[in-house]
Design an enzyme around this catalytic site. Sequence first.
Site, PDB file in Angstrom:
ATOM      1  N   TYR A  14       0.829  -1.199   0.000  1.00 15.19           N
ATOM      2  CA  TYR A  14       0.000   0.000   0.000  1.00 15.19           C
ATOM      3  C   TYR A  14       0.869   1.256   0.000  1.00 15.19           C
ATOM      4  O   TYR A  14       0.588   2.213  -0.729  1.00 15.19           O
ATOM      5  CB  TYR A  14      -0.929  -0.027   1.217  1.00 15.19           C
ATOM      6  N   LEU A  56      -4.592  -6.902   5.842  1.00 14.19           N
ATOM      7  CA  LEU A  56      -5.540  -7.934   6.254  1.00 14.19           C
ATOM      8  C   LEU A  56      -5.446  -9.186   5.385  1.00 14.19           C
ATOM      9  O   LEU A  56      -5.805 -10.279   5.823  1.00 14.19           O
ATOM     10  CB  LEU A  56      -6.974  -7.397   6.247  1.00 14.19           C
ATOM     11  N   GLU A  57      -4.964  -9.040   4.169  1.00 17.08           N
ATOM     12  CA  GLU A  57      -4.832 -10.185   3.278  1.00 17.08           C
ATOM     13  C   GLU A  57      -3.526 -10.946   3.479  1.00 17.08           C
ATOM     14  O   GLU A  57      -3.381 -12.068   3.001  1.00 17.08           O
ATOM     15  CB  GLU A  57      -4.962  -9.749   1.816  1.00 17.08           C
ATOM     16  N   VAL A  83       0.952  -0.122   8.275  1.00 13.16           N
ATOM     17  CA  VAL A  83      -0.334   0.485   8.593  1.00 13.16           C
ATOM     18  C   VAL A  83      -0.034   1.772   9.347  1.00 13.16           C
ATOM     19  O   VAL A  83       0.622   1.742  10.396  1.00 13.16           O
ATOM     20  CB  VAL A  83      -1.209  -0.460   9.454  1.00 13.16           C
ATOM     21  N   GLU A 120      -7.609   8.733  10.630  1.00  9.46           N
ATOM     22  CA  GLU A 120      -8.606   9.446  11.430  1.00  9.46           C
ATOM     23  C   GLU A 120      -9.700   8.544  11.976  1.00  9.46           C
ATOM     24  O   GLU A 120     -10.524   8.986  12.759  1.00  9.46           O
ATOM     25  CB  GLU A 120      -9.237  10.550  10.576  1.00  9.46           C
ATOM     26  N   THR A 121      -9.717   7.277  11.575  1.00  9.42           N
ATOM     27  CA  THR A 121     -10.803   6.385  11.992  1.00  9.42           C
ATOM     28  C   THR A 121     -10.259   5.173  12.743  1.00  9.42           C
ATOM     29  O   THR A 121      -9.049   4.954  12.804  1.00  9.42           O
ATOM     30  CB  THR A 121     -11.605   5.880  10.770  1.00  9.42           C
ATOM     31  N   HIS A 171     -10.393   2.250  11.754  1.00  9.43           N
ATOM     32  CA  HIS A 171      -9.940   1.240  10.793  1.00  9.43           C
ATOM     33  C   HIS A 171      -8.508   0.808  11.106  1.00  9.43           C
ATOM     34  O   HIS A 171      -8.162  -0.367  10.984  1.00  9.43           O
ATOM     35  CB  HIS A 171     -10.055   1.792   9.364  1.00  9.43           C
TER      36      HIS A 171
END
Length: 177
Positions: free
Chosen positions: A27, A59-60, A83, A87-88, A90
């Site tokens: 990512y 997650l994968e 990671v 703001e969340t 998640h």
Amino acid sequence: MAGASHYTLPLPEFDKPVNALIVVAPYYRDIADMMIKGARATLEAAGATHELIEVPGALEVPAAIGQAFRMSDFDAFVALGCVIRGETTHYDTVCNDSSRGLTLLSMQGACLGNGILTVENMEQAVVRADPEDQDKGGGAAAAALHLVALARRWGGVKSGIGFRPKDSQLAKGGDSV
């Protein structure tokens, strides 16, 4: 604690080659590339061969390693990704669930090094990913190699443990009584 020293175990040596799978969630491509570089250098320093696959996100990573653990013939698994807190909530879900998935796989016998960074910002990620700094990719590869060494040390068949019918009909392939 500033200036704290960290001890790193020397890499294990192997009589039989090690084949490792690096699973990366790219990512943050620059971070992933640094971690891959560190993992590859560590694996190669131990004489291990390796294959690299990419998955969409952190997650994968456990899912891919779980599939490979069940369906392929790798000795070691290196989980890489990053990671960064947003703001969340998640962030919490991804950190906790990817880590939990990897831990469960390792408890099932996968020789696995967890190199999924969980950081507050990009600066922290760079420091941890850089092979010339904290080299967490290399550290994850080293962890997997150490677990392979332990598995090979303890993996032999143990005699005299557990129940095995010796001369019964079952042992000769007969029907159970």
